[in-house]
Scaffold this motif. Structure first.
Motif, PDB file in Angstrom:
ATOM      1  N   ARG A   1      27.720 -23.629  95.846  1.00 49.83           N
ATOM      2  CA  ARG A   1      27.662 -24.043  94.449  1.00 49.83           C
ATOM      3  C   ARG A   1      28.645 -23.200  93.642  1.00 49.83           C
ATOM      4  O   ARG A   1      28.850 -22.010  93.937  1.00 49.83           O
ATOM      5  CB  ARG A   1      26.248 -23.878  93.880  1.00 49.83           C
ATOM      6  N   SER A   2      29.245 -23.810  92.630  1.00 52.23           N
ATOM      7  CA  SER A   2      30.149 -23.062  91.761  1.00 52.23           C
ATOM      8  C   SER A   2      29.334 -22.163  90.833  1.00 52.23           C
ATOM      9  O   SER A   2      28.283 -22.567  90.323  1.00 52.23           O
ATOM     10  CB  SER A   2      31.016 -24.018  90.942  1.00 52.23           C
ATOM     11  N   ILE A   3      29.832 -20.950  90.629  1.00 53.12           N
ATOM     12  CA  ILE A   3      29.078 -19.940  89.881  1.00 53.12           C
ATOM     13  C   ILE A   3      29.982 -19.326  88.823  1.00 53.12           C
ATOM     14  O   ILE A   3      31.088 -18.865  89.130  1.00 53.12           O
ATOM     15  CB  ILE A   3      28.550 -18.835  90.816  1.00 53.12           C
ATOM     16  N   ARG A   4      29.503 -19.311  87.587  1.00 48.38           N
ATOM     17  CA  ARG A   4      30.235 -18.675  86.498  1.00 48.38           C
ATOM     18  C   ARG A   4      29.539 -17.375  86.121  1.00 48.38           C
ATOM     19  O   ARG A   4      28.320 -17.329  85.953  1.00 48.38           O
ATOM     20  CB  ARG A   4      30.300 -19.595  85.274  1.00 48.38           C
ATOM     21  N   PHE A   5      30.343 -16.320  85.993  1.00 49.74           N
ATOM     22  CA  PHE A   5      29.854 -15.017  85.556  1.00 49.74           C
ATOM     23  C   PHE A   5      30.355 -14.777  84.132  1.00 49.74           C
ATOM     24  O   PHE A   5      31.558 -14.837  83.871  1.00 49.74           O
ATOM     25  CB  PHE A   5      30.352 -13.893  86.468  1.00 49.74           C
ATOM     26  N   GLU A   6      29.425 -14.516  83.213  1.00 48.78           N
ATOM     27  CA  GLU A   6      29.774 -14.171  81.839  1.00 48.78           C
ATOM     28  C   GLU A   6      29.309 -12.743  81.589  1.00 48.78           C
ATOM     29  O   GLU A   6      28.108 -12.463  81.615  1.00 48.78           O
ATOM     30  CB  GLU A   6      29.125 -15.143  80.853  1.00 48.78           C
ATOM     31  N   GLU A   7      30.257 -11.857  81.337  1.00 49.79           N
ATOM     32  CA  GLU A   7      29.957 -10.420  81.319  1.00 49.79           C
ATOM     33  C   GLU A   7      30.011  -9.864  79.899  1.00 49.79           C
ATOM     34  O   GLU A   7      30.883 -10.203  79.104  1.00 49.79           O
ATOM     35  CB  GLU A   7      30.963  -9.668  82.195  1.00 49.79           C
ATOM     36  N   THR A   8      29.087  -8.950  79.636  1.00 44.62           N
ATOM     37  CA  THR A   8      29.079  -8.231  78.374  1.00 44.62           C
ATOM     38  C   THR A   8      28.435  -6.870  78.589  1.00 44.62           C
ATOM     39  O   THR A   8      27.637  -6.690  79.511  1.00 44.62           O
ATOM     40  CB  THR A   8      28.327  -9.021  77.284  1.00 44.62           C
ATOM     41  N   SER A   9      28.798  -5.907  77.750  1.00 48.70           N
ATOM     42  CA  SER A   9      28.266  -4.551  77.868  1.00 48.70           C
ATOM     43  C   SER A   9      27.540  -4.169  76.592  1.00 48.70           C
ATOM     44  O   SER A   9      27.924  -4.581  75.489  1.00 48.70           O
ATOM     45  CB  SER A   9      29.399  -3.558  78.148  1.00 48.70           C
ATOM     46  N   ARG A  10      26.503  -3.350  76.750  1.00 46.97           N
ATOM     47  CA  ARG A  10      25.726  -2.883  75.601  1.00 46.97           C
ATOM     48  C   ARG A  10      26.275  -1.589  75.005  1.00 46.97           C
ATOM     49  O   ARG A  10      25.831  -1.166  73.936  1.00 46.97           O
ATOM     50  CB  ARG A  10      24.267  -2.659  76.004  1.00 46.97           C
ATOM     51  N   ASP A  11      27.223  -0.943  75.697  1.00 40.66           N
ATOM     52  CA  ASP A  11      27.677   0.349  75.180  1.00 40.66           C
ATOM     53  C   ASP A  11      29.164   0.576  75.430  1.00 40.66           C
ATOM     54  O   ASP A  11      29.978   0.382  74.543  1.00 40.66           O
ATOM     55  CB  ASP A  11      26.846   1.497  75.785  1.00 40.66           C
ATOM     56  N   VAL A  12      29.541   0.960  76.667  1.00 44.65           N
ATOM     57  CA  VAL A  12      30.926   1.282  76.972  1.00 44.65           C
ATOM     58  C   VAL A  12      31.457   0.277  77.995  1.00 44.65           C
ATOM     59  O   VAL A  12      30.765  -0.647  78.406  1.00 44.65           O
ATOM     60  CB  VAL A  12      31.055   2.726  77.511  1.00 44.65           C
ATOM     61  N   ILE A  13      32.712   0.474  78.406  1.00 47.17           N
ATOM     62  CA  ILE A  13      33.316  -0.417  79.403  1.00 47.17           C
ATOM     63  C   ILE A  13      32.762  -0.082  80.788  1.00 47.17           C
ATOM     64  O   ILE A  13      32.805   1.065  81.234  1.00 47.17           O
ATOM     65  CB  ILE A  13      34.850  -0.283  79.406  1.00 47.17           C
ATOM     66  N   HIS A  14      32.218  -1.079  81.447  1.00 48.89           N
ATOM     67  CA  HIS A  14      31.803  -0.977  82.846  1.00 48.89           C
ATOM     68  C   HIS A  14      32.671  -1.933  83.665  1.00 48.89           C
ATOM     69  O   HIS A  14      33.604  -2.541  83.134  1.00 48.89           O
ATOM     70  CB  HIS A  14      30.315  -1.332  82.988  1.00 48.89           C
ATOM     71  N   SER A  15      32.376  -2.067  84.951  1.00 47.36           N
ATOM     72  CA  SER A  15      33.153  -2.977  85.788  1.00 47.36           C
ATOM     73  C   SER A  15      32.259  -3.566  86.870  1.00 47.36           C
ATOM     74  O   SER A  15      31.610  -2.829  87.618  1.00 47.36           O
ATOM     75  CB  SER A  15      34.354  -2.261  86.418  1.00 47.36           C
ATOM     76  N   PHE A  16      32.215  -4.888  86.937  1.00 49.82           N
ATOM     77  CA  PHE A  16      31.398  -5.624  87.894  1.00 49.82           C
ATOM     78  C   PHE A  16      32.206  -5.813  89.172  1.00 49.82           C
ATOM     79  O   PHE A  16      33.227  -6.490  89.183  1.00 49.82           O
ATOM     80  CB  PHE A  16      31.023  -6.974  87.280  1.00 49.82           C
ATOM     81  N   TRP A  17      31.725  -5.217  90.263  1.00 50.22           N
ATOM     82  CA  TRP A  17      32.508  -5.219  91.503  1.00 50.22           C
ATOM     83  C   TRP A  17      31.609  -5.451  92.710  1.00 50.22           C
ATOM     84  O   TRP A  17      30.709  -4.668  92.981  1.00 50.22           O
ATOM     85  CB  TRP A  17      33.255  -3.896  91.671  1.00 50.22           C
ATOM     86  N   VAL A  18      31.873  -6.546  93.428  1.00 46.60           N
ATOM     87  CA  VAL A  18      31.293  -6.799  94.742  1.00 46.60           C
ATOM     88  C   VAL A  18      32.466  -6.782  95.723  1.00 46.60           C
ATOM     89  O   VAL A  18      33.318  -7.676  95.676  1.00 46.60           O
ATOM     90  CB  VAL A  18      30.557  -8.146  94.801  1.00 46.60           C
ATOM     91  N   PRO A  19      32.584  -5.785  96.600  1.00 45.54           N
ATOM     92  CA  PRO A  19      33.758  -5.688  97.470  1.00 45.54           C
ATOM     93  C   PRO A  19      34.055  -6.969  98.240  1.00 45.54           C
ATOM     94  O   PRO A  19      35.235  -7.304  98.456  1.00 45.54           O
ATOM     95  CB  PRO A  19      33.391  -4.529  98.407  1.00 45.54           C
ATOM     96  N   GLU A  20      33.023  -7.708  98.657  1.00 47.07           N
ATOM     97  CA  GLU A  20      33.255  -8.932  99.432  1.00 47.07           C
ATOM     98  C   GLU A  20      33.860 -10.053  98.597  1.00 47.07           C
ATOM     99  O   GLU A  20      34.352 -11.036  99.155  1.00 47.07           O
ATOM    100  CB  GLU A  20      31.951  -9.407 100.082  1.00 47.07           C
ATOM    101  N   LEU A  21      33.833  -9.946  97.274  1.00 38.95           N
ATOM    102  CA  LEU A  21      34.547 -10.903  96.433  1.00 38.95           C
ATOM    103  C   LEU A  21      36.019 -10.543  96.307  1.00 38.95           C
ATOM    104  O   LEU A  21      36.812 -11.325  95.777  1.00 38.95           O
ATOM    105  CB  LEU A  21      33.912 -10.977  95.039  1.00 38.95           C
ATOM    106  N   LEU A  22      36.382  -9.337  96.739  1.00 38.85           N
ATOM    107  CA  LEU A  22      37.764  -8.850  96.815  1.00 38.85           C
ATOM    108  C   LEU A  22      38.446  -8.722  95.457  1.00 38.85           C
ATOM    109  O   LEU A  22      39.665  -8.681  95.385  1.00 38.85           O
ATOM    110  CB  LEU A  22      38.599  -9.750  97.734  1.00 38.85           C
ATOM    111  N   PHE A  23      37.696  -8.703  94.392  1.00 38.61           N
ATOM    112  CA  PHE A  23      38.269  -8.353  93.103  1.00 38.61           C
ATOM    113  C   PHE A  23      37.131  -7.952  92.175  1.00 38.61           C
ATOM    114  O   PHE A  23      35.963  -8.217  92.453  1.00 38.61           O
ATOM    115  CB  PHE A  23      39.086  -9.502  92.501  1.00 38.61           C
ATOM    116  N   LYS A  24      37.474  -7.305  91.089  1.00 35.32           N
ATOM    117  CA  LYS A  24      36.465  -6.835  90.145  1.00 35.32           C
ATOM    118  C   LYS A  24      36.901  -7.218  88.735  1.00 35.32           C
ATOM    119  O   LYS A  24      38.082  -7.446  88.475  1.00 35.32           O
ATOM    120  CB  LYS A  24      36.265  -5.324  90.252  1.00 35.32           C
ATOM    121  N   ARG A  25      35.931  -7.256  87.837  1.00 34.99           N
ATOM    122  CA  ARG A  25      36.214  -7.601  86.446  1.00 34.99           C
ATOM    123  C   ARG A  25      35.552  -6.596  85.519  1.00 34.99           C
ATOM    124  O   ARG A  25      34.381  -6.251  85.692  1.00 34.99           O
ATOM    125  CB  ARG A  25      35.689  -9.004  86.125  1.00 34.99           C
TER     126      ARG A  25
END
Length: 284
Positions: free
Chosen positions: A159-183
């Motif tokens: 299934r197609s999956i959309r990730f919408e990211e937001t932070s409550r404080d500072v800059i973080h980074s969402f990373w799953v190594p098996e996706l081979l990229f991070k945001r």
């Protein structure tokens, strides 16, 4: 050419350990990026072998033989033409395929099958399953991580999956190594959005924050649990029915807690901080 023929006859990435790029991508986008990386490395090796060959040929062919100087050439039009055009062609081809892959990876669909809001905060994660896209969508179920329990993000295959990211404080980074990229996950009104067209392999995959965000950055882990579409629907129904994430995972036959990582000892004890009843001492 002989090198390219030999390399195309085997799994180049596996043979050379991915040339430093992680292997085992679980989405079509990760496989495209991996293939681009391998092709770029092969092209770089081919150019390197050609240049090294010219260097060694010049060393042998024009080595000093007595005191007589070799024939002095003021210019060589074919060689200068090659040195000018060849790099332009190589860069143009690499740029072309890089632009194609990047455009494909960043592509968004109008109606993805699943939308997840990723909320980062010091120092954990919250995953909200949404009924639509954007800030106006409604959260139908949610998973919140704590210092004692690693948050588990459950998503389906095919299934197609959309990730919408937001932070409550500072800059973080969402990373799953098996996706081979991070945001990066930005604070404020910025919502970093990306999609994967599908997840191809069921299993548990560790996720991390890849942006130094404070004292407990290293403890900010989560787990991506990829299950079948049927199990995902059952999990989401259980969550919407009021069950905890652990109970909902158990209901579909999955391990209730993360298996790829575990909570770290945050060491938030009285020994680490000055008690209120102890007076401040002079510095040394």
């Amino acid at each position: 050419m002989a090198l390219l023929v030999l390399l195309t006859g085997c799994d180049v990435g596996q043979t050379f350990d991915g040339f430093g790029w992680p292997q085992g991508g679980i989405s079509p986008e990760s496989k495209r990026m991996y293939d681009l990386w391998i092709a770029s490395c092969i092209a770089a090796l081919a150019v390197g072998v050609f240049v090294w060959g010219l260097i060694f040929w010049c060393v042998v062919r024009y080595r000093k033989r007595g005191n007589a100087l070799p024939v002095q050439t003021r210019y060589n039009m074919p060689m200068e033409f090659l040195y000018t055009i060849a790099p332009i062609l190589i860069v143009s081809v690499l740029f072309y395929y890089t632009a194609i892959v990047q455009t494909d990876v960043d592509k968004l669909s109008k109606n993805p099958d699943v939308t997840v809001e990723v909320v980062a905060f010091k120092w954990n994660w919250q995953f909200n399953y949404r009924d639509g896209q954007g800030t106006e969508a409604r959260t139908t179920a949610s998973t919140l991580g704590t210092s004692e329990v690693i948050p588990v993000l459950v998503l389906p295959t095919n299934r197609s999956i959309r990730f919408e990211e937001t932070s409550r404080d500072v800059i973080h980074s969402f990373w799953v190594p098996e996706l081979l990229f991070k945001r990066d996950v930005m604070p404020g009104k910025i919502r970093n959005v990306f999609e994967v067209s599908s997840l191809d392999a069921e299993g548990a995959y560790v996720g991390r924050c890849a942006e130094l965000c404070g004292s407990y950055h290293a403890f900010m882990n989560f787990e991506l649990r990829v299950v079948s579409p049927e199990k995902y629907d059952q999990f989401l129904a259980a969550k919407q029915g009021g069950k905890s994430t652990q109970d909902a995972l158990s209901a579909i036959g999955e391990q209730p807690y993360a298996t790829t990582t575990q909570p770290f000892d945050t060491r938030r004890t009285q020994d680490n901080f000055n008690p209120d009843d102890v007076p401040a001492r002079t510095g040394s």
